[in-house]
Scaffold this active site. Structure first.
Site, PDB file in Angstrom:
ATOM      1  N   ASP A 196      51.274  38.708  35.913  1.00 56.54           N
ATOM      2  CA  ASP A 196      50.261  39.563  36.424  1.00 56.54           C
ATOM      3  C   ASP A 196      48.816  39.414  35.750  1.00 56.54           C
ATOM      4  OD1 ASP A 196      50.469  42.275  37.318  1.00 56.54           O
ATOM      5  OD2 ASP A 196      51.988  42.995  36.105  1.00 56.54           O
ATOM      6  N   HIS A 215      41.520  42.435  40.400  1.00 52.94           N
ATOM      7  CA  HIS A 215      42.579  42.708  40.054  1.00 52.94           C
ATOM      8  C   HIS A 215      44.276  42.556  39.182  1.00 52.94           C
ATOM      9  CE1 HIS A 215      41.232  47.259  39.516  1.00 52.94           C
ATOM     10  NE2 HIS A 215      40.507  46.838  40.899  1.00 52.94           N
TER      11      HIS A 215
END
Length: 468
Positions: A365, A158
Site C-alpha cells: 500500500d 498515491h
C-alpha cells in the site's frame, strides 16, 4: 498569489450529501485559498464517439471552480478499466501475475491523457501552478508540454512505485518513465518509492548524480521528493466522539460483550484479505483462550466489480468466512463478520472508537489512511491497538503500532493476541506516540510542504533556458 490547478482522474462536485475524504481533504483548503480550479473526469459515460467532444462542464462552489468532462465508452474501457486498472494498478502493487497488457489499451491511455490535456489547456493562466494526481495521469505533463504549456507542473503518486525487476515487466515502462520526467516535481509516499523510481530511470538512461533531489534524464530537469499523505486528526476525533445513532447504541452494548477487531477497506487483492482471514483463524487455533470472546468485523465494499480478479476475490472471501465460522462459531456467537457494503465515514470513525484492535495488513500500500484514521478515532483514555502491515507506507511513520508481515499468519496471530491482552498503560503510550506523529504531519502540512517545494521551482521555460 499563483492559482492552484488540481488535476485528478475523477472529481466529485460537492452536493452536500456526504463529507469529503482522501484526496479532497488534502487539497480543498489550498484550492480555496487561491480560488483554484479542479479538473478531471466527472464519472459519466458519454454517447459521443470518434472525433466529437462533449462540452466542458464548469461549476463554481465555495470559491473553487470544478471543470469536468465525460468519457465515451471506448475511452473509459481502454484508459480506465484496461490500462490504468489492469496494467498499472497490479504492476505498481507488485502483482505482475495479474497484469493484462494490450497495445490498444496503452494507445487509449495515452489518447485520453492527450484529450484531457487538450481540454484543460484553454483554462490555464500563465501564472497557474498545476498539481497532477496519481497513476491514471502519468503522461499528463508530457501531453501538456507538447501543447506548449510552460507552467510549473507537479505530480503526486498515491500508490507504491515498484523496483525495476517489477516495473520492467510492463512493456511500455520506458515510455512511461520518459513521460514522467516532464513533471517539474515528482512526489512519492515513501523514500523507498522515490528510490525505486530513480533506480528504474537509471537502468534506461544516464541519470545525472546529485546530492540533492534535482535530477536530469531524457533531456529534462526535474525534482523528486517524499511527502507522506496524512489526515486531519482533529476532524476524525470529532466524528468519532459524536453521539451514536439509535441503532448503533444497541450495537455498542453488543460489542461490549466481546473483544472486537475491525478492518475496513475496499475489496481489492492488494489489501491481503484472504491472508488476514487465515491469520484470524490462526489466532483462534493457537490462542484458544480467545474463542467465544473475540469478534472480527471486516468491512469491504465492492470495488471494480466487473473485473474478474475482484469477482474471484469476493467468492474466495465468502467461502473462507463460511468455513471459519462453521469451525469456530456457535449458536450464540459468530466470530467473523464480513460486510460487503459501504458505510458512511462518520459512522466508521465511531465504530473505530468502539473497537479494541484495528487490523490493517495490506500486502502492498502506498500509505493507507485507514491506519491513521483508526488511531485518531481512539479514546485517549482507553485506546485500541493498531496492528499494521510492514508493507503499508504508514508503517514508516506509525512505528508504535504492532508491525507485522501479512504473509506470515502466525506473526499476525501473535500480534492480535498481544493487542487483545495489552495493558492499558502500554496502549496509551503507543497511542500518544502515534498521535504525536499525526499532529506533526497532518493533511494540511502534507499539502503545504508539497506546494512550497513546487512553487520554489522556476517555470519550465526559465528552468529550461538555465539548463541550456
Amino acid at each position: 498569489m499563483s492559482r492552484l490547478v488540481v488535476v485528478s482522474n475523477r472529481i466529485a462536485i460537492p452536493d452536500g450529501s456526504k463529507s469529503a475524504g482522501g484526496l479532497a481533504v488534502g487539497i480543498m483548503d489550498a484550492l480555496k485559498n487561491t480560488s483554484g480550479l479542479w479538473f478531471g473526469w466527472n464519472g459519466e459515460i458519454s454517447e459521443i464517439s470518434g472525433e466529437e467532444e462533449d462540452d466542458l462542464s464548469l461549476v463554481e462552489e465555495d470559491g473553487i471552480t470544478y471543470a469536468s468532462v465525460p468519457l465515451n465508452q471506448n475511452d473509459y474501457d481502454l484508459y480506465y478499466c484496461q490500462f490504468s486498472n489492469a496494467v498499472l494498478w497490479p504492476a505498481l502493487h507488485y502483482r505482475i501475475d495479474l497484469v493484462d497488457f494490450q497495445r490498444e489499451a496503452w494507445e487509449g491511455y495515452c489518447r485520453v491523457n492527450d484529450l484531457l490535456a487538450r481540454r484543460l489547456q484553454p483554462l490555464i493562466k500563465p501564472d497557474d501552478i498545476l498539481w497532477i494526481h496519481d497513476y491514471h495521469l502519468l503522461p499528463f505533463a508530457a501531453a501538456l508540454r507538447k501543447l506548449g504549456v510552460k507552467n510549473r507542473i507537479g505530480f503526486f503518486l498515491h500508490i507504491p512505485f515498484p523496483t525495476p525487476e517489477i516495473f520492467n515487466a510492463v512493456p511500455t515502462h520506458n515510455e512511461l518513465l520518459e513521460m514522467m520526467s516532464h513533471f517539474d516535481l515528482l512526489g512519492f509516499q515513501t523514500e523507498g518509492d522515490r528510490q525505486a523510481f530513480l533506480d528504474n530511470l537509471g537502468e534506461l538512461t544516464t541519470l545525472q548524480p546529485s546530492d540533492t533531489c534535482l535530477h536530469q534524464a531524457f533531456g529534462n530537469t526535474f525534482q523528486t521528493g517524499v511527502y507522506p499523505i496524512s489526515i486531519a486528526p482533529d476532524s476524525i476525533r470529532k466524528m468519532a466522539e459524536g453521539p451514536l445513532p439509535p441503532k448503533m447504541a444497541a450495537m455498542e452494548r453488543e460489542l461490549r460483550e466481546a473483544k472486537n477487531i475491525i478492518s475496513c477497506e475496499r475489496l481489492d487483492y492488494t489489501k491481503g484479505l484472504p491472508e488476514r482471514f487465515l491469520a484470524f483463524e490462526a489466532l483462534l487455533e493457537k490462542f484458544p483462550q480467545h474463542r467465544g470472546k473475540v469478534r472480527y468485523s471486516q468491512i469491504a465494499p465492492t470495488s471494480r466489480g466487473d473485473v474478474q480478479a475482484y469477482q474471484d476475490l469476493r467468492h474466495q472471501l465468502e467461502t473462507e468466512v463460511g468455513r471459519i465460522n462453521g469451525k469456530y462459531g456457535s449458536l450464540n456467537q459468530t466470530p467473523l463478520f464480513y460486510l460487503n457494503q459501504h458505510f458512511q465515514r462518520s459512522l466508521l470513525m465511531k465504530l473505530f472508537r468502539l473497537t479494541d484492535v484495528g487490523l490493517v495488513t495490506p500486502l502492498r500500500d502506498g500509505m493507507n489512511l485507514v491506519a491513521k484514521e483508526y488511531v485518531a478515532a481512539q479514546d485517549p483514555q482507553d485506546p485500541g491497538v493498531l496492528v499494521l502491515s510492514q508493507f503499508a507506507g504508514a508503517a514508516n511513520e506509525l512505528t508504535a503500532a504492532l508491525i507485522v508481515n501479512p504473509y506470515d499468519r502466525d506473526d499476525v496471530a501473535a500480534a492480535l493476541d498481544k493487542a487483545l491482552t495489552m495493558p492499558l498503560e502500554e496502549r496509551r503510550e503507543r497511542y500518544n506516540d502515534m498521535m504525536e506523529v499525526l499532529r506533526k504531519n497532518d493533511i494540511t502540512h502534507w499539502g503545504e510542504s508539497y506546494l512550497q517545494d513546487l512553487l520554489a521551482i522556476s517555470p519550465h521555460d526559465v528552468a529550461h533556458n538555465a539548463v541550456a
